[in-house]
Design an enzyme around this catalytic site. Structure first.
Site, mmCIF file in Angstrom:
data_model
loop_
_atom_site.group_PDB
_atom_site.id
_atom_site.type_symbol
_atom_site.label_atom_id
_atom_site.label_comp_id
_atom_site.label_asym_id
_atom_site.label_seq_id
_atom_site.Cartn_x
_atom_site.Cartn_y
_atom_site.Cartn_z
ATOM 1 N N ASP A 89 0.867 -1.177 0.000
ATOM 2 C CA ASP A 89 0.000 0.000 0.000
ATOM 3 C C ASP A 89 0.907 1.231 0.000
ATOM 4 O O ASP A 89 1.477 1.592 1.039
ATOM 5 C CB ASP A 89 -0.896 0.019 1.237
ATOM 6 C CG ASP A 89 -1.981 -1.045 1.209
ATOM 7 O OD1 ASP A 89 -1.906 -1.961 0.356
ATOM 8 O OD2 ASP A 89 -2.892 -0.980 2.056
ATOM 9 N N LYS A 152 -6.912 2.992 -2.784
ATOM 10 C CA LYS A 152 -7.235 2.957 -1.352
ATOM 11 C C LYS A 152 -7.563 4.371 -0.898
ATOM 12 O O LYS A 152 -6.922 5.340 -1.317
ATOM 13 C CB LYS A 152 -6.052 2.393 -0.571
ATOM 14 C CG LYS A 152 -6.243 2.361 0.944
ATOM 15 C CD LYS A 152 -5.024 1.751 1.616
ATOM 16 C CE LYS A 152 -5.099 1.845 3.136
ATOM 17 N NZ LYS A 152 -3.903 1.272 3.801
ATOM 18 N N LYS A 181 -10.036 -0.270 -1.871
ATOM 19 C CA LYS A 181 -9.831 -0.573 -0.460
ATOM 20 C C LYS A 181 -10.304 0.620 0.356
ATOM 21 O O LYS A 181 -9.770 1.725 0.240
ATOM 22 C CB LYS A 181 -8.367 -0.879 -0.153
ATOM 23 C CG LYS A 181 -8.118 -1.166 1.330
ATOM 24 C CD LYS A 181 -6.671 -1.547 1.590
ATOM 25 C CE LYS A 181 -6.383 -1.702 3.087
ATOM 26 N NZ LYS A 181 -4.964 -2.060 3.354
#
Length: 213
Positions: A89, A152, A181
């Site tokens: 991430d 995300k 996400k």
């Protein structure tokens, strides 16, 4: 719907120690979560604890502000993958985006290529609270063009909890092959379900036990 299969049980706190990492992994396994998300320093230990169990190991790169140089992010990513991470991430370089959109696309393309060479997954943390809808659309197109796997929402450091409306917006501006996400303030089962209903494919939360038990 099995909520646990959407959840990345997360602990990125500054006060954690090795026992917290061990507990995170054991609790995630007991809850049958999809994965755990840990700081880069603890990836190797978490990988040992996970062993051969079906649990994705996620870590962060360029966390939490994202304005490291690309070379530094590449080094962090390479080390994390070598230590056993399955998913990265990475925090978007927001300061670069405000000045040079092409630089951001080049950085994400390099990271995407590196992670995919290791058969991993790359998620880009957009820090959505920073952007208006027009800017977000540009960022989402950059993610698609760079070949990333997930967009995300946030690091969790911004105040606003992630909302179903935001997830719906992201979903309507991304192709189906790019996942979403949701992260930031996800603490209840109802909240988690609403985000999934809106189009989230993953949930990053430190409240997995509270949501699932």
């Amino acid at each position: 719907m099995e909520l646990n299969r959407f959840i990345e049980f997360t602990n990125l706190g500054m006060s954690l120690d090795s026992s917290d990492i061990d507990s995170l992994v054991s609790e995630a396994l007991a809850l049958e979560c999809l994965g755990v998300c840990v700081p880069p320093y603890w990836v190797k230990r978490a990988s040992r604890e996970i062993d051969n169990h079906p649990l994705q190991l996620v870590t962060v790169v360029g966390y939490p502000l994202g304005y490291q140089m690309t070379a530094s992010k590449i080094f962090e990513t390479t080390k994390a993958l070598e230590d056993g991470a399955n998913e990265i991430d990475v925090v978007l370089n927001a300061t670069a985006f405000r000045t040079d959109v092409n630089w951001v696309k080049i950085e994400l393309s390099k990271l995407s290529r590196l992670v995919h060479e290791h058969e991993g997954i790359l998620k880009v943390i957009l820090e959505t609270d920073l952007w208006n809808p027009s800017q977000l659309k540009i960022l989402l197109k950059i993610c698609v063009d760079a070949g990333v796997d997930f967009a995300k929402t946030s690091t969790g450091y911004h105040r606003n909890p992630v909302s179903p409306d935001l997830i719906s917006f992201l979903r309507s501006n991304l192709p189906l092959n790019v996942g979403i996400k949701a992260s930031g303030g996800i603490r209840t089962k109802d909240q988690a379900q609403a985000l999934i209903d809106a189009g989230a494919d993953r949930l990053g939360t430190s409240s997995a036990k509270q949501i699932l038990v």
